[in-house]
Design a protein around this motif. Structure first.
Motif: not given
Ligand code: NAD
Length: 274
Positions: A2, A4, A60
């Motif tokens: 991830n 983000e 996020a």
């Protein structure tokens, strides 16, 4: 993986963090309560996906970079931090990482997961954010599941500290107050010599080698040093005798150079002044 993140507060610190992460191929959403300008005049500024907190949901990691100012009595005012933390939880799940400078005594009622104080200097902020000289991670619980962007910085950081939020906060204040103390000491010694007609810079520059914060010049100033030193002094009051004297010395120096030597140089610059 991830890559983000959401940054809440897009001033000097928020933009430096955003631009550093964009340059390392993260996707960065930015939220601010006001319209923000491209402080660093960086071409990647347009890659920050500016969003409106009310119409945005995401799990996020959220990085809080809002200002923590002092009130008129020098007491730290965390109203912007409280409000940004509330926004972060409203946006969605995921870890909340606090980067605003917060006193070590103030964490009890703050709803965050990690406190990661920022040590950057405005002139080299983006590069310093990409390769931090100090990465200090204060975790409320365990620091086992760090978000991707912190694992990334952990690899490039020169020194990494893992501990509690309180320990992390003391490191931040040690750093800022140490910088202010060094400036005050050099200026005070310089003035004592200067008033006696001596070549103060010859003596100081021999010993301190014109290193940062160790050159005779203007009083300590800028966004952080006076604000943070005063908040610490107001909080720890009787225990912080050296910091109290440092403030007095800095004020004396300010008056002295204004009156007698208004041409002395500042120790450091902001990017727009460089
Ligand atoms: N500037 C520095 O060199 C520096 C260095 C290290 C640490 N710090 C610390 O980092 C923090 C941020 O400093 P800065 O210089 O970036 O401040 P700044 O004033 O430049 O930026 C703060 C931003 O947060 C925004 N904001 C305030 N409340 C908000 C909210 N509720 N939601 C969304 N946005 C909000 C403001 O509009 C502003 O754009 C402070 O605690 C400061 O002490 C600053």
């Amino acid at each position: 993986m991830n890559k983000e993140v959401i940054i809440i507060g897009l001033g000097w610190v928020g933009q430096a963090n955003a631009l550093a992460l964009i340059k390392d191929e993260f996707i960065v959403h930015g939220i601010d309560i006001r319209t923000v300008n491209n402080i660093y005049k960086d071409p990647d500024f347009n890659k920050i996906k500016i969003s409106d907190a009310g119409s945005f949901t995401s799990d996020a990691p959220k990085i809080i970079c809002v200002n923590a100012l002092n009130d008129e009595h020098g007491k730290q005012d965390l109203s912007a931090v409280f409000s940004a933390l509330k926004t972060a939880r409203q946006i969605g799940g995921g870890p909340v990482i606090l980067r605003s400078t917060v006193l070590p005594t103030k964490f009890k009622n703050l709803d965050f997961d990690l406190f990661v104080p920022e040590f950057l200097h405005e002139l080299h902020a983006i590069e310093e954010a990409r390769k931090p000289s100090l990465l200090v991670i204060g975790s409320k619980k365990s620091a086992d599941n760090l978000p991707q962007f912190l694992l990334h910085w952990k690899k490039s950081a020169k020194r990494v500290f893992l501990g509690t939020p309180e320990e992390a906060a003391f490191i931040k204040y040690l750093s800022n107050i140490w910088n202010a103390l060094r400036i005050s000491h050099v200026n005070e010694m310089g003035n004592i010599m200067r008033r006696r007609g001596m070549n103060h810079e010859k003596v100081l520059d021999f010993f301190f080698e014109r290193k940062p914060y160790l050159k005779y010049g203007r009083e300590f100033s800028g966004h952080c040093l006076p604000k943070d030193a005063l908040a610490f002094l107001t909080e720890f009051n009787e225990e912080a005798k050296l910091i109290s004297a440092m403030h007095e010395s800095n004020e004396d120096h300010k008056r002295y150079v204004k009156e007698h030597h208004p041409d002395v140089e500042a120790q450091y610059f902001r990017i727009n002044e460089a």
